[in-house]
Design a protein around this motif. Structure first.
Motif, short mmCIF file in Angstrom:
data_model
loop_
_atom_site.label_atom_id
_atom_site.label_comp_id
_atom_site.label_asym_id
_atom_site.label_seq_id
_atom_site.Cartn_x
_atom_site.Cartn_y
_atom_site.Cartn_z
N ILE A 1 0.85 -1.19 0.00
CA ILE A 1 0.00 0.00 0.00
C ILE A 1 0.89 1.24 0.00
O ILE A 1 1.78 1.38 0.84
CB ILE A 1 -0.93 0.00 1.23
N VAL A 2 0.65 2.13 -0.96
CA VAL A 2 1.44 3.35 -1.06
C VAL A 2 0.51 4.55 -1.21
O VAL A 2 -0.62 4.41 -1.72
CB VAL A 2 2.43 3.30 -2.25
N PRO A 3 0.94 5.74 -0.81
CA PRO A 3 0.13 6.94 -1.00
C PRO A 3 -0.09 7.23 -2.48
O PRO A 3 0.86 7.19 -3.27
CB PRO A 3 0.95 8.03 -0.33
N ALA A 4 -1.31 7.51 -2.85
CA ALA A 4 -1.59 7.82 -4.25
C ALA A 4 -0.83 9.06 -4.70
O ALA A 4 -0.39 9.16 -5.85
CB ALA A 4 -3.09 8.03 -4.44
N SER A 5 -0.62 10.00 -3.80
CA SER A 5 0.07 11.24 -4.15
C SER A 5 1.52 10.99 -4.54
O SER A 5 2.09 11.74 -5.32
CB SER A 5 0.01 12.21 -2.97
N ALA A 6 2.13 9.93 -4.00
CA ALA A 6 3.52 9.64 -4.31
C ALA A 6 3.70 9.17 -5.74
O ALA A 6 4.78 9.29 -6.32
CB ALA A 6 4.06 8.58 -3.34
N VAL A 7 2.63 8.63 -6.32
CA VAL A 7 2.71 8.10 -7.68
C VAL A 7 2.21 9.12 -8.70
O VAL A 7 2.71 9.18 -9.83
CB VAL A 7 1.88 6.80 -7.80
N ALA A 8 1.26 9.94 -8.31
CA ALA A 8 0.60 10.83 -9.25
C ALA A 8 1.47 12.00 -9.66
O ALA A 8 1.31 12.53 -10.75
CB ALA A 8 -0.70 11.35 -8.64
N ALA A 9 2.40 12.41 -8.81
CA ALA A 9 3.22 13.59 -9.11
C ALA A 9 4.69 13.24 -8.93
O ALA A 9 5.05 12.47 -8.03
CB ALA A 9 2.84 14.75 -8.20
N PRO A 10 5.58 13.83 -9.76
CA PRO A 10 7.02 13.53 -9.62
C PRO A 10 7.54 13.95 -8.26
O PRO A 10 7.14 14.97 -7.70
CB PRO A 10 7.65 14.37 -10.74
N LEU A 11 8.44 13.13 -7.70
CA LEU A 11 9.09 13.47 -6.45
C LEU A 11 10.11 14.57 -6.69
O LEU A 11 10.78 14.62 -7.72
CB LEU A 11 9.80 12.25 -5.87
N GLU A 12 10.24 15.47 -5.72
CA GLU A 12 11.25 16.51 -5.82
C GLU A 12 12.63 15.87 -5.83
O GLU A 12 12.96 15.05 -4.98
CB GLU A 12 11.13 17.47 -4.63
N GLY A 13 13.42 16.23 -6.83
CA GLY A 13 14.77 15.70 -6.92
C GLY A 13 14.85 14.31 -7.49
O GLY A 13 15.91 13.70 -7.48
N MET A 14 13.74 13.76 -8.01
CA MET A 14 13.78 12.41 -8.56
C MET A 14 14.66 12.38 -9.80
O MET A 14 14.54 13.23 -10.68
CB MET A 14 12.38 11.93 -8.91
N GLN A 15 15.53 11.38 -9.88
CA GLN A 15 16.42 11.21 -11.01
C GLN A 15 15.83 10.21 -11.98
O GLN A 15 15.14 9.27 -11.59
CB GLN A 15 17.79 10.74 -10.56
N GLN A 16 16.10 10.42 -13.26
CA GLN A 16 15.63 9.49 -14.27
C GLN A 16 16.44 8.21 -14.20
O GLN A 16 17.66 8.24 -14.09
CB GLN A 16 15.77 10.11 -15.66
N GLY A 17 15.78 7.07 -14.25
CA GLY A 17 16.47 5.79 -14.15
C GLY A 17 17.12 5.40 -15.45
O GLY A 17 17.10 6.13 -16.44
N GLY A 18 17.74 4.20 -15.43
CA GLY A 18 18.38 3.68 -16.62
C GLY A 18 17.37 3.30 -17.67
O GLY A 18 16.16 3.31 -17.45
N THR A 19 17.86 2.94 -18.84
CA THR A 19 16.98 2.56 -19.94
C THR A 19 17.34 1.17 -20.42
O THR A 19 18.42 0.66 -20.17
CB THR A 19 17.13 3.54 -21.12
#
Length: 399
Positions: free
Chosen positions: A356-374
């Protein structure tokens, strides 16, 4: 597709599994957001990152226990299921899908059978797994004596307490997993930062170094190596330059290529390794893909690994590491090049349910989130983040 637990939270089916010496949640891809960015935000929230202890999620506060497996039916010819591995950083909002994880891979076959993606045979069931991170195929032989997965057995692997049923993994096409070449630079031996290295790609792109060239004995405990800050700075400088030479570009935001500090075997094996999972964490045991890469390099005359390996090389390579040994069985083509590599792991299904995770954590980008590998297969049609609460996702029924 995600289901709401209430208006502020999301409830998603998962199975926590140990694979080899690693542990993490296993998800059906159909239960996750189709958009890779939304998917990564969900994984970060589910694992409890960024926090070094991951106290607000199900991660274990260590790279070995902050791993995720995403499994689906395969559309690849000759494969049964697709497997996408995700390494979730503990200390930052970052998901890396550049590397494969062979330890987590050892639990993919049992998970796929029990999820109804692959029918079980009586005796043993072979599951052909397409790894989307590296676009390679692995064959897993799972014990199913009564037509169901059997986890209990007498096989022991170093780094895991007790015994369990064996799972044989055979890597069918691991040569040049990310770079397309066994020797990405074309050189068996070269220098970076005045240090001899071998840059090789078999199951995992790696930088192989001799311990003595770093002022080390090679059998130091991982904690001692992690506390040696000048060493870590030197290793990272070497790794960054190696990434450029191997055609991987700027690897400052990725854990690939990996590093291994090698020395002669001390306990009757072939070679000793200290494997670095990232710029500052040394594995307490050894990664499967890294072990395969070093084993293949042991058969490469002139390489750092070959120069340190025991003289009487056979198809079996016993790699010594902090937790014991890993045995790799190599097979070769007519020219002597490594054709396949096999090893035995074990797995365990630990718990099943919903995260179970907060819906808000998924709906909007996290501050400082880095793009993952491809990786080659990371293109999906975005799906709705939240579905109607009356909707049923049929793919969950077998979890």
């Amino acid at each position: 597709m995600l289901a709401p637990s209430n208006k502020n939270a999301l409830r998603v089916p998962c199975v926590l599994m140990r694979g080899g010496t690693s542990r993490g949640p296993f998800f059906l891809e159909t239960d996750l957001p189709g958009d890779p960015n939304e998917r990564d935000r969900f994984l970060i929230a589910a694992m409890g990152s960024p926090h070094v202890l991951q106290v607000n999620g199900i991660g274990g506060g260590n790279p070995m226990t902050s791993k995720v497996a995403i499994v689906s039916r395969s559309s690849q010819p000759g494969a049964d299921v697709d497997y996408l591995f995700a390494q979730v950083a503990t200390d930052r909002a970052f998901v890396d899908v550049s590397p494969n994880c062979g330890n987590m891979l050892s639990a993919v076959g049992p998970f796929a059978i029990e999820a109804g993606l692959v029918p079980a045979e009586i005796g043993e069931t072979t599951v052909r797994i397409f790894n989307r991170n590296t676009s390679t195929t692995v064959e897993a032989v799972v014990q199913t004596p009564a037509g169901v997965v059997e986890y209990e057995g007498e096989t022991a692997i170093d780094g895991v307490p007790g015994t369990a049923a064996p799972i044989k993994l055979t890597f069918l096409d691991a040569l040049g997993s990310k770079t397309g070449a066994f020797l990405p630079t074309g050189h068996v031996h070269e220098f970076i930062e005045n240090t001899p290295v071998t840059l090789v790609d078999y199951a995992m792109p790696m930088v192989l170094l001799r311990a003595s060239d770093l002022g080390l004995s090679g059998d130091e405990p991982p904690d001692e190596l992690e506390a040696n800050l000048p060493l870590l700075e030197r290793l990272e400088a070497i790794r960054l330059e190696a990434g450029l030479r191997m055609g991987l570009g700027d690897v400052s935001g990725s854990v690939v290529p990996k590093l291994a500090i090698l020395s002669a075997a001390r306990h009757g094996g072939t070679i000793t390794s200290r494997y670095f999972m990232n710029a500052h964490r040394c594995h307490k045991g050894h990664a499967v893909t890294g072990a395969l890469c070093i084993a293949a390099a042991c058969r490469l005359p002139g390489s750092v690994a070959h120069d340190l390996a025991t003289p009487s090389l056979t198809s079996l390579v016993n790699l010594e590491h902090p937790s014991g040994r890993t045995e790799i069985d190599l097979s070769f083509d007519a020219s002597g090049q490594v054709l396949r590599a096999s090893l035995v792991r074990t797995a365990r299904r630990i718990f099943e349910g919903n995260v179970i995770v907060p819906a808000s954590a998924v709906a909007a980008p996290l501050e400082g989130m880095q793009q993952g590998g491809t990786h080659a297969q990371d293109h999906h049609t975005p799906t709705a983040l939240l579905r109607n609460s009356s909707g049923i996702n049929d793919d969950r029924r077998t979890l």
